[in-house]
Enzyme design. Sequence first.
Site, mmCIF file in Angstrom:
data_model
loop_
_atom_site.group_PDB
_atom_site.id
_atom_site.type_symbol
_atom_site.label_atom_id
_atom_site.label_comp_id
_atom_site.label_asym_id
_atom_site.label_seq_id
_atom_site.Cartn_x
_atom_site.Cartn_y
_atom_site.Cartn_z
ATOM 1 N N SER A 123 -39.712 27.225 -93.924
ATOM 2 C CA SER A 123 -40.067 26.017 -93.899
ATOM 3 C C SER A 123 -41.385 25.835 -93.387
ATOM 4 O O SER A 123 -42.417 26.837 -93.685
ATOM 5 C CB SER A 123 -39.161 25.169 -93.328
ATOM 6 O OG SER A 123 -39.542 23.732 -93.714
ATOM 7 N N ASP A 125 -32.529 23.426 -103.287
ATOM 8 C CA ASP A 125 -33.479 22.808 -102.042
ATOM 9 C C ASP A 125 -33.835 21.418 -102.412
ATOM 10 O O ASP A 125 -34.480 21.337 -103.590
ATOM 11 C CB ASP A 125 -34.779 23.896 -101.810
ATOM 12 C CG ASP A 125 -35.440 23.497 -100.521
ATOM 13 O OD1 ASP A 125 -35.433 22.453 -99.950
ATOM 14 O OD2 ASP A 125 -36.235 24.589 -99.951
ATOM 15 N N HIS A 171 -32.167 23.755 -98.497
ATOM 16 C CA HIS A 171 -33.614 24.256 -97.754
ATOM 17 C C HIS A 171 -33.254 25.137 -96.492
ATOM 18 O O HIS A 171 -33.788 25.795 -95.874
ATOM 19 C CB HIS A 171 -33.932 22.964 -97.327
ATOM 20 C CG HIS A 171 -35.418 23.313 -96.620
ATOM 21 N ND1 HIS A 171 -36.368 23.858 -97.439
ATOM 22 C CD2 HIS A 171 -35.853 23.002 -95.425
ATOM 23 C CE1 HIS A 171 -37.530 23.793 -96.693
ATOM 24 N NE2 HIS A 171 -37.051 23.550 -95.390
#
Length: 339
Positions: free
Chosen positions: A148, A278, A306
């Site tokens: 991320s 995601d 995610h």
Amino acid sequence: MDQDMMNMFAIAAGTLAIPLLLFMASFMLWPSSLIKVYYWYWRRTLGLQVRYADCGGYRFCYSHRGKPGLRPSILMLHDFSAHKDTWLPMVKYLPKHLHLLCVDMPGHEGTTRTSTDDYSVQGQVKRIRQFVEAIRLNRKPFHLVGTSMGGTVAGVYAACHPSDLYSLTLICPVGLKIQSESRFDSRMHDVEHSQYTLNIPLIPSTPEEMEEMLKLCSHVRFRVPQQILQGLVDVRIPHNDFYHEVFMEIMSENSKYALHEHMQQITTPLQVIWGKQDQVVDVSGAAVLAEALPHCRVDLLENCGHSVVMERPRQTAKLILDFIISQQSTESASTKKKS
């Protein structure tokens, strides 16, 4: 004699009951403390040691295991508002002989936080390079992993310091120009229209908001007791103003598409891992990277959101290790041809 036996049983039962009652009291009254103890115990079980690196008045906190060996060292950069222990589920499935390092990102957990620091993507890249040089990790090229926000920082790091790296893994990185809108993007439009009177979905301040964040970040549904949700919120609330500052910084014009702007400069062997479900950063971002860097390896995970490291820790560990081994095999074959 019977009375003595009864007394012994009573004493034994009382002795066993005391730690159980203490545990229950901790669970009900101080769930955040219990969470911290849980991470401490898990680190200890996995053989990870917490260390600090000081450089010019700035202190980095990191956990590590193993020593540099035949495989490249692996440095892991966690996501927004998280900490080094994010990687524990995956570390569990990595061989113990590997040299692993999980660092708290700038301002997060045990790493120094200052009001004057630059928390943009570029600012965080500079700090991570400072950490790498402080512990002399780049004496030998290492493998960098980021997820991320940490994936964006890792990607820009690779573009700026290619000689430091042996290879690179980006897990659901932010910072790309993606046509498909995610559920998080839609939620952020509402937040922006409210002029930020609505809470940012990734910065929860109640157990209900924490539960919603977990549903947003994870395709796999974990049943989390209310007390644990409260503990997770209690741990985060003192840091929410800082998280808001970092979020606004990485969403600013200078940082929002930092990975997209630097991806053409990435020459390090690259692996991209993405959860197909995601809801924070759409999986089509993997295709954006693959188009720009056609030699990169892309691994898309079924029934995964995610939070790849939490949802698919064993599979993620195997994919990263296989990628590193494949790069070493390619390098060895190339060396043999030249000789």
